[in-house]
Design a protein around this motif. Structure first.
Motif, PDB file in Angstrom:
ATOM      1  N   PHE A  88       0.833  -1.194   0.000  1.00  0.00           N
ATOM      2  CA  PHE A  88       0.000   0.000   0.000  1.00  0.00           C
ATOM      3  C   PHE A  88       0.867   1.243   0.000  1.00  0.00           C
ATOM      4  CE2 PHE A  88      -4.164  -1.739   0.725  1.00  0.00           C
ATOM      5  CZ  PHE A  88      -3.986  -2.875   1.490  1.00  0.00           C
ATOM      6  N   CYS A  89       0.458   2.214  -0.796  1.00  0.00           N
ATOM      7  CA  CYS A  89       1.025   3.541  -0.621  1.00  0.00           C
ATOM      8  C   CYS A  89       0.043   4.347   0.218  1.00  0.00           C
ATOM      9  CB  CYS A  89       1.282   4.221  -1.955  1.00  0.00           C
ATOM     10  SG  CYS A  89      -0.201   4.530  -2.940  1.00  0.00           S
ATOM     11  N   ALA A  90       0.560   5.332   0.925  1.00  0.00           N
ATOM     12  CA  ALA A  90      -0.280   6.215   1.725  1.00  0.00           C
ATOM     13  C   ALA A  90       0.279   7.620   1.604  1.00  0.00           C
ATOM     14  CB  ALA A  90      -0.327   5.780   3.180  1.00  0.00           C
ATOM     15  N   GLY A  91      -0.603   8.579   1.460  1.00  0.00           N
ATOM     16  CA  GLY A  91      -0.199   9.973   1.331  1.00  0.00           C
ATOM     17  C   GLY A  91      -0.716  10.797   2.486  1.00  0.00           C
ATOM     18  N   ASP A  92       0.120  11.676   2.927  1.00  0.00           N
ATOM     19  CA  ASP A  92      -0.219  12.595   4.025  1.00  0.00           C
ATOM     20  C   ASP A  92      -0.981  13.772   3.433  1.00  0.00           C
ATOM     21  OD1 ASP A  92       1.850  14.217   6.586  1.00  0.00           O
ATOM     22  OD2 ASP A  92      -0.310  14.032   6.331  1.00  0.00           O
ATOM     23  N   THR A  93      -2.242  13.932   3.822  1.00  0.00           N
ATOM     24  CA  THR A  93      -3.064  14.962   3.188  1.00  0.00           C
ATOM     25  C   THR A  93      -2.591  16.356   3.593  1.00  0.00           C
ATOM     26  OG1 THR A  93      -4.669  14.917   4.994  1.00  0.00           O
ATOM     27  CG2 THR A  93      -5.052  13.430   3.173  1.00  0.00           C
ATOM     28  N   PRO A  94      -2.358  17.237   2.608  1.00  0.00           N
ATOM     29  CA  PRO A  94      -1.973  18.612   2.955  1.00  0.00           C
ATOM     30  C   PRO A  94      -3.050  19.265   3.800  1.00  0.00           C
ATOM     31  CG  PRO A  94      -1.633  18.184   0.624  1.00  0.00           C
ATOM     32  CD  PRO A  94      -2.384  17.008   1.175  1.00  0.00           C
ATOM     33  N   TYR A  95      -2.650  19.974   4.811  1.00  0.00           N
ATOM     34  CA  TYR A  95      -3.536  20.702   5.734  1.00  0.00           C
ATOM     35  C   TYR A  95      -4.343  19.768   6.613  1.00  0.00           C
ATOM     36  CZ  TYR A  95      -2.458  23.968   2.024  1.00  0.00           C
ATOM     37  OH  TYR A  95      -1.809  24.701   1.082  1.00  0.00           O
ATOM     38  N   GLY A  96      -4.212  18.493   6.411  1.00  0.00           N
ATOM     39  CA  GLY A  96      -4.914  17.532   7.263  1.00  0.00           C
ATOM     40  C   GLY A  96      -3.915  16.763   8.085  1.00  0.00           C
ATOM     41  N   GLN A  97      -4.407  15.888   8.907  1.00  0.00           N
ATOM     42  CA  GLN A  97      -3.505  15.146   9.777  1.00  0.00           C
ATOM     43  C   GLN A  97      -3.691  13.648   9.621  1.00  0.00           C
ATOM     44  OE1 GLN A  97      -4.008  16.641  13.739  1.00  0.00           O
ATOM     45  NE2 GLN A  97      -3.604  18.735  13.139  1.00  0.00           N
ATOM     46  N   ASN A  98      -4.288  13.237   8.512  1.00  0.00           N
ATOM     47  CA  ASN A  98      -4.454  11.802   8.357  1.00  0.00           C
ATOM     48  C   ASN A  98      -3.788  11.343   7.067  1.00  0.00           C
ATOM     49  OD1 ASN A  98      -6.342  11.148   6.060  1.00  0.00           O
ATOM     50  ND2 ASN A  98      -7.590  12.617   7.124  1.00  0.00           N
ATOM     51  N   PHE A  99      -3.724  10.038   6.909  1.00  0.00           N
ATOM     52  CA  PHE A  99      -3.153   9.430   5.718  1.00  0.00           C
ATOM     53  C   PHE A  99      -4.258   8.781   4.908  1.00  0.00           C
ATOM     54  CE2 PHE A  99       1.339   9.795   6.382  1.00  0.00           C
ATOM     55  CZ  PHE A  99       1.461   9.989   7.737  1.00  0.00           C
ATOM     56  N   VAL A 100      -4.176   8.995   3.593  1.00  0.00           N
ATOM     57  CA  VAL A 100      -5.085   8.326   2.674  1.00  0.00           C
ATOM     58  C   VAL A 100      -4.340   7.159   2.062  1.00  0.00           C
ATOM     59  CG1 VAL A 100      -6.364   8.573   0.524  1.00  0.00           C
ATOM     60  CG2 VAL A 100      -6.340  10.442   2.186  1.00  0.00           C
ATOM     61  N   PHE A 101      -4.980   6.002   2.010  1.00  0.00           N
ATOM     62  CA  PHE A 101      -4.342   4.810   1.476  1.00  0.00           C
ATOM     63  C   PHE A 101      -4.792   4.529   0.045  1.00  0.00           C
ATOM     64  CE2 PHE A 101      -1.982   2.347   4.654  1.00  0.00           C
ATOM     65  CZ  PHE A 101      -2.149   3.177   5.740  1.00  0.00           C
ATOM     66  N   GLY A 102      -3.867   4.011  -0.744  1.00  0.00           N
ATOM     67  CA  GLY A 102      -4.230   3.490  -2.042  1.00  0.00           C
ATOM     68  C   GLY A 102      -4.866   2.116  -1.895  1.00  0.00           C
ATOM     69  N   PRO A 103      -5.407   1.569  -2.975  1.00  0.00           N
ATOM     70  CA  PRO A 103      -6.100   0.277  -2.917  1.00  0.00           C
ATOM     71  C   PRO A 103      -5.162  -0.917  -2.819  1.00  0.00           C
ATOM     72  CG  PRO A 103      -6.143   1.141  -5.137  1.00  0.00           C
ATOM     73  CD  PRO A 103      -5.535   2.206  -4.289  1.00  0.00           C
ATOM     74  N   GLY A 104      -3.873  -0.694  -3.045  1.00  0.00           N
ATOM     75  CA  GLY A 104      -2.907  -1.775  -2.876  1.00  0.00           C
ATOM     76  C   GLY A 104      -2.532  -2.470  -4.172  1.00  0.00           C
ATOM     77  N   THR A 105      -1.329  -3.014  -4.178  1.00  0.00           N
ATOM     78  CA  THR A 105      -0.855  -3.891  -5.248  1.00  0.00           C
ATOM     79  C   THR A 105      -0.552  -5.229  -4.604  1.00  0.00           C
ATOM     80  OG1 THR A 105       0.109  -2.162  -6.640  1.00  0.00           O
ATOM     81  CG2 THR A 105       1.039  -4.376  -6.836  1.00  0.00           C
ATOM     82  N   ARG A 106      -1.204  -6.273  -5.097  1.00  0.00           N
ATOM     83  CA  ARG A 106      -0.989  -7.621  -4.549  1.00  0.00           C
ATOM     84  C   ARG A 106       0.127  -8.289  -5.326  1.00  0.00           C
ATOM     85  NH1 ARG A 106      -4.166 -10.972  -1.511  1.00  0.00           N
ATOM     86  NH2 ARG A 106      -5.896  -9.509  -1.663  1.00  0.00           N
ATOM     87  N   LEU A 107       1.175  -8.664  -4.626  1.00  0.00           N
ATOM     88  CA  LEU A 107       2.353  -9.275  -5.254  1.00  0.00           C
ATOM     89  C   LEU A 107       2.419 -10.759  -4.933  1.00  0.00           C
ATOM     90  CD1 LEU A 107       5.052  -8.951  -6.798  1.00  0.00           C
ATOM     91  CD2 LEU A 107       6.144  -8.493  -4.595  1.00  0.00           C
ATOM     92  N   SER A 108       2.553 -11.552  -5.964  1.00  0.00           N
ATOM     93  CA  SER A 108       2.773 -12.993  -5.814  1.00  0.00           C
ATOM     94  C   SER A 108       4.113 -13.331  -6.438  1.00  0.00           C
ATOM     95  CB  SER A 108       1.666 -13.789  -6.500  1.00  0.00           C
ATOM     96  OG  SER A 108       0.408 -13.467  -5.949  1.00  0.00           O
ATOM     97  N   VAL A 109       4.905 -14.104  -5.746  1.00  0.00           N
ATOM     98  CA  VAL A 109       6.226 -14.499  -6.229  1.00  0.00           C
ATOM     99  C   VAL A 109       6.226 -15.998  -6.460  1.00  0.00           C
ATOM    100  CG1 VAL A 109       8.701 -14.556  -5.738  1.00  0.00           C
ATOM    101  CG2 VAL A 109       7.315 -12.611  -4.965  1.00  0.00           C
ATOM    102  N   LEU A 110       6.492 -16.389  -7.684  1.00  0.00           N
ATOM    103  CA  LEU A 110       6.490 -17.798  -8.054  1.00  0.00           C
ATOM    104  C   LEU A 110       7.901 -18.370  -7.944  1.00  0.00           C
ATOM    105  CD1 LEU A 110       4.271 -17.397 -11.244  1.00  0.00           C
ATOM    106  CD2 LEU A 110       3.537 -18.001  -8.918  1.00  0.00           C
ATOM    107  N   PRO A 111       8.039 -19.554  -7.376  1.00  0.00           N
ATOM    108  CA  PRO A 111       9.387 -20.114  -7.185  1.00  0.00           C
ATOM    109  C   PRO A 111      10.029 -20.509  -8.506  1.00  0.00           C
ATOM    110  CG  PRO A 111       7.710 -21.679  -6.498  1.00  0.00           C
ATOM    111  CD  PRO A 111       6.988 -20.413  -6.833  1.00  0.00           C
TER     112      PRO A 111
END
Lengths: 111, 112
Positions: A88-111
């Motif tokens: 997940f990435c998260a950004g610190d909202t300007p003038y605010g005090q919380n973080f907004v999260f992205g929807p995520g990237t699901r990573l799978s690693v195949l052997p």
């Protein structure tokens, strides 16, 4: 409100390959954070970025704060099985005090 | 290394009951947060708390929710009358100032 987009939504790679994922927004952010989440666990902070253009590494991970302050990318080099999870990435909202999260990237690693 | 701790790890409750989720933030941190993650979905902001008051809240954080810092160490989220759709992982986070926010392991709330 401010929204973050992440791409790709999911990816399957072979062990040993490098990975690149990114996070974009139509709004500017003051701080970018990258987290990894394993199933049933809380997000774990990987990298924090504080100013435009900043490039920061943490072991095999490298992240950059985009010049426009509207994007960031995360690279993982030489992937290993334990890299599997949701990033997940998260950004610190300007003038605010919380973080907004992205929807995520699901990573799978195949052997 | 200091960490954010949350209890309980899993809470099962009947619809309509009140629940209190507890968090102990990192001790010198000043900003506290609750986030929610419905299974398979993204992490959603609920509320931020600073200087003993709510500084920001999302539209999810309606009248059934409340937060409290009853003493110098705990930070709680109360859900007054739980609904089925409140079932989710609830994460507490804290940070010292600008920058890094650290998350707890979460409380899985199941409303039946």
């Amino acid at each position: 409100g401010q929204q973050l987009n992440q791409s790709p939504q999911s990816m399957f790679i072979q062990e040993g390959e490098d990975v690149s994922m990114n996070c974009t927004s139509s709004s500017i952010f003051n701080t970018w954070l990258w987290y990894k989440q394993d199933p049933g666990e809380g997000p774990v902070l990987l990298i924090a970025l504080y100013k435009a253009g900043e490039l920061t590494s943490n072991g095999r991970l490298t992240a950059q704060f985009g010049i426009t302050r509207k994007d960031s990318f995360l690279n993982i080099s030489a992937s290993i099985p334990s890299d599997v999870g949701i990033y997940f990435c998260a950004g610190d909202t300007p003038y605010g005090q919380n973080f907004v999260f992205g929807p995520g990237t699901r990573l799978s690693v195949l052997p | 290394e200091p960490e954010v701790t949350q209890t309980p790890s899993h809470q099962v409750t009947q619809m309509g009951q009140e629940v209190i989720l507890r968090c102990v933030p990192i001790s010198n941190h000043l900003y506290f947060y609750w986030y929610r993650q419905i299974l398979g979905q993204k992490v959603e902001f609920l509320v931020s708390f600073y200087n003993n008051e709510i500084s920001e809240k999302s539209e999810i954080f309606d009248d059934q929710f409340s937060v409290e810092r009853p003493d110098g160490s705990n930070f709680t989220l109360k859900i007054r009358s739980t609904k089925l759709e409140d079932s989710a992982m609830y994460f507490c986070a804290s940070r010292a100032g600008g920058g890094k926010a650290f998350f707890g392991q979460g409380t899985r709330l199941t409303v039946v």
